[in-house]
Design a protein around this motif. Structure first.
Motif, PDB file in Angstrom:
ATOM      1  N   ALA A   5      56.590  44.134  38.028  1.00  0.00           N
ATOM      2  CA  ALA A   5      56.689  42.743  38.469  1.00  0.00           C
ATOM      3  C   ALA A   5      56.738  41.754  37.315  1.00  0.00           C
ATOM      4  N   LEU A   6      56.089  42.095  36.190  1.00  0.00           N
ATOM      5  CA  LEU A   6      55.991  41.158  35.076  1.00  0.00           C
ATOM      6  C   LEU A   6      56.946  41.462  33.927  1.00  0.00           C
ATOM      7  N   LEU A   7      57.227  42.744  33.695  1.00  0.00           N
ATOM      8  CA  LEU A   7      57.928  43.128  32.467  1.00  0.00           C
ATOM      9  C   LEU A   7      59.305  43.740  32.677  1.00  0.00           C
ATOM     10  N   ASP A   8      59.542  44.349  33.808  1.00  0.00           N
ATOM     11  CA  ASP A   8      60.796  45.071  34.038  1.00  0.00           C
ATOM     12  C   ASP A   8      61.945  44.094  34.276  1.00  0.00           C
ATOM     13  N   GLU A   9      63.040  44.275  33.562  1.00  0.00           N
ATOM     14  CA  GLU A   9      64.205  43.408  33.751  1.00  0.00           C
ATOM     15  C   GLU A   9      64.744  43.482  35.167  1.00  0.00           C
ATOM     16  N   ALA A  10      64.524  44.610  35.844  1.00  0.00           N
ATOM     17  CA  ALA A  10      65.005  44.771  37.216  1.00  0.00           C
ATOM     18  C   ALA A  10      64.019  44.257  38.249  1.00  0.00           C
ATOM     19  N   GLY A  11      62.820  43.863  37.811  1.00  0.00           N
ATOM     20  CA  GLY A  11      61.816  43.341  38.728  1.00  0.00           C
ATOM     21  C   GLY A  11      61.938  41.843  38.921  1.00  0.00           C
ATOM     22  N   PRO A  12      60.983  41.229  39.593  1.00  0.00           N
ATOM     23  CA  PRO A  12      61.052  39.787  39.855  1.00  0.00           C
ATOM     24  C   PRO A  12      60.762  38.917  38.641  1.00  0.00           C
ATOM     25  N   ARG A  13      60.322  39.514  37.530  1.00  0.00           N
ATOM     26  CA  ARG A  13      60.098  38.796  36.270  1.00  0.00           C
ATOM     27  C   ARG A  13      59.114  37.644  36.441  1.00  0.00           C
ATOM     28  N   LEU A  14      57.963  37.956  37.025  1.00  0.00           N
ATOM     29  CA  LEU A  14      56.926  36.950  37.202  1.00  0.00           C
ATOM     30  C   LEU A  14      56.189  36.726  35.885  1.00  0.00           C
ATOM     31  N   HIS A  15      55.493  35.604  35.811  1.00  0.00           N
ATOM     32  CA  HIS A  15      54.669  35.289  34.648  1.00  0.00           C
ATOM     33  C   HIS A  15      53.224  35.720  34.868  1.00  0.00           C
ATOM     34  N   ARG A  16      52.799  35.741  36.145  1.00  0.00           N
ATOM     35  CA  ARG A  16      51.375  35.928  36.436  1.00  0.00           C
ATOM     36  C   ARG A  16      51.209  36.592  37.788  1.00  0.00           C
ATOM     37  N   ILE A  17      50.291  37.547  37.874  1.00  0.00           N
ATOM     38  CA  ILE A  17      49.888  38.075  39.173  1.00  0.00           C
ATOM     39  C   ILE A  17      48.379  37.931  39.288  1.00  0.00           C
ATOM     40  N   GLU A  18      47.927  37.727  40.508  1.00  0.00           N
ATOM     41  CA  GLU A  18      46.515  37.451  40.777  1.00  0.00           C
ATOM     42  C   GLU A  18      45.943  38.506  41.704  1.00  0.00           C
ATOM     43  N   ILE A  19      44.674  38.854  41.476  1.00  0.00           N
ATOM     44  CA  ILE A  19      43.934  39.744  42.364  1.00  0.00           C
ATOM     45  C   ILE A  19      42.697  38.994  42.832  1.00  0.00           C
ATOM     46  N   ALA A  20      42.509  38.886  44.149  1.00  0.00           N
ATOM     47  CA  ALA A  20      41.335  38.210  44.716  1.00  0.00           C
ATOM     48  C   ALA A  20      40.445  39.259  45.373  1.00  0.00           C
ATOM     49  N   ILE A  21      39.144  39.257  45.031  1.00  0.00           N
ATOM     50  CA  ILE A  21      38.239  40.331  45.418  1.00  0.00           C
ATOM     51  C   ILE A  21      36.951  39.754  45.987  1.00  0.00           C
ATOM     52  N   LEU A  22      36.513  40.296  47.120  1.00  0.00           N
ATOM     53  CA  LEU A  22      35.209  39.903  47.661  1.00  0.00           C
ATOM     54  C   LEU A  22      34.117  40.252  46.651  1.00  0.00           C
ATOM     55  N   PRO A  23      33.154  39.376  46.414  1.00  0.00           N
ATOM     56  CA  PRO A  23      32.130  39.632  45.392  1.00  0.00           C
ATOM     57  C   PRO A  23      31.349  40.927  45.603  1.00  0.00           C
ATOM     58  N   GLU A  24      31.209  41.355  46.857  1.00  0.00           N
ATOM     59  CA  GLU A  24      30.455  42.578  47.122  1.00  0.00           C
ATOM     60  C   GLU A  24      31.297  43.853  46.997  1.00  0.00           C
ATOM     61  N   ASN A  25      32.592  43.702  46.753  1.00  0.00           N
ATOM     62  CA  ASN A  25      33.471  44.867  46.629  1.00  0.00           C
ATOM     63  C   ASN A  25      33.445  45.367  45.179  1.00  0.00           C
ATOM     64  N   ARG A  26      32.407  46.113  44.847  1.00  0.00           N
ATOM     65  CA  ARG A  26      32.179  46.496  43.463  1.00  0.00           C
ATOM     66  C   ARG A  26      33.257  47.417  42.920  1.00  0.00           C
ATOM     67  N   ARG A  27      33.812  48.255  43.776  1.00  0.00           N
ATOM     68  CA  ARG A  27      34.866  49.158  43.296  1.00  0.00           C
ATOM     69  C   ARG A  27      36.083  48.366  42.826  1.00  0.00           C
ATOM     70  N   SER A  28      36.493  47.364  43.611  1.00  0.00           N
ATOM     71  CA  SER A  28      37.656  46.571  43.213  1.00  0.00           C
ATOM     72  C   SER A  28      37.354  45.703  42.003  1.00  0.00           C
ATOM     73  N   LEU A  29      36.126  45.221  41.895  1.00  0.00           N
ATOM     74  CA  LEU A  29      35.753  44.467  40.710  1.00  0.00           C
ATOM     75  C   LEU A  29      35.882  45.341  39.466  1.00  0.00           C
ATOM     76  N   ARG A  30      35.514  46.601  39.604  1.00  0.00           N
ATOM     77  CA  ARG A  30      35.628  47.533  38.483  1.00  0.00           C
ATOM     78  C   ARG A  30      37.098  47.782  38.132  1.00  0.00           C
ATOM     79  N   VAL A  31      37.969  47.826  39.147  1.00  0.00           N
ATOM     80  CA  VAL A  31      39.408  47.980  38.901  1.00  0.00           C
ATOM     81  C   VAL A  31      39.906  46.839  38.022  1.00  0.00           C
ATOM     82  N   ALA A  32      39.544  45.606  38.387  1.00  0.00           N
ATOM     83  CA  ALA A  32      39.974  44.436  37.614  1.00  0.00           C
ATOM     84  C   ALA A  32      39.474  44.516  36.180  1.00  0.00           C
ATOM     85  N   GLN A  33      38.244  44.993  35.992  1.00  0.00           N
ATOM     86  CA  GLN A  33      37.682  45.111  34.646  1.00  0.00           C
ATOM     87  C   GLN A  33      38.412  46.176  33.833  1.00  0.00           C
TER      88      GLN A  33
END
Length: 224
Positions: A148-176
């Protein structure tokens, strides 16, 4: 420049920004040496397996499921697939299945895509309970970011966001693990389990990993 003038200009840039259809890759594969996952578009043929995985993970995924507060009518699987193709044609979103050892173990998407002055999107994902512990979610996000960010064949975005519930510790660890930018708590950001709930937000930027997000993730694993 006055506030109204600036907002008018920003609105004009966003509304009239050129939007190109998303050309979906047939497959996105993890690099050699990484957990052996692939991402691929969904199709009508995936209904039996996808439904079995979702049903088998109903209780596992329910605490994190977002929904529509207006309770919009649901879609059949075929209608959902057609909506995905429509979103791709409009450059609005892209949805992928996550496969591991030749079976569906999850799903990942980038949606709410904005072009023009923002070029951003929001990432969502889930992984089957019996597939956790292999580093599948971080690598899936890394592969999506590379496309999404780097591939010439992708949408060539500048930024992607991940929103995570504070109690979802597994997903918080993914972001880290992805070394993403923690942007703080957004109040009542998303409708989950019948209420507007706060979410911790993280982002990945196109210039964060010139060598690729999957490669950077693998290097992090090697250091650990």
């Amino acid at each position: 420049m006055g506030a109204m003038s600036f907002l008018h200009r920003l609105h004009t840039v966003m509304v009239h920004a050129p939007v190109r259809p998303i050309v979906m890759p047939s497959v996105l594969a993890a690099p050699p040496g990484a957990v052996g996952i692939t991402l691929r578009p969904m199709s009508d043929r995936d209904l039996p397996e996808w439904n079995a995985v979702r049903q088998g993970n109903r209780e596992w995924l329910e605490p994190w499921e977002s929904g529509d507060p207006e309770r919009a009518a649901g879609m059949t699987f075929a209608e959902w697939i057609e909506r995905q193709r429509q979103d791709e044609r409009q450059g609005a979103a892209a949805q992928f299945l996550i496969e591991y050892q030749m079976r569906i173990v999850g799903q990942i998407s980038v949606g709410a895509i904005s072009y023009g002055a923002m070029r951003s999107g929001i990432v969502g994902y889930w992984v089957s309970r019996d597939a956790i512990g292999h580093g599948i979610a971080p690598m899936a996000v890394a592969l999506l970011a590379d496309w999404a960010l780097l591939d010439e064949a992708g949408p060539r975005l500048h930024r992607i966001e991940i929103a995570i519930l504070p109690e979802n510790r597994r997903s918080l660890r993914v972001a880290q693990k992805l070394e993403s930018h923690h942007e703080g708590l957004r109040t009542k950001y998303m409708f989950v389990r019948g209420a507007w709930r706060d979410h911790e937000t993280y982002s990945l930027l196109a210039d964060d990993a010139p060598e690729g997000f999957a490669v950077r993730l693998m290097r992090r694993h090697a250091r650990e």
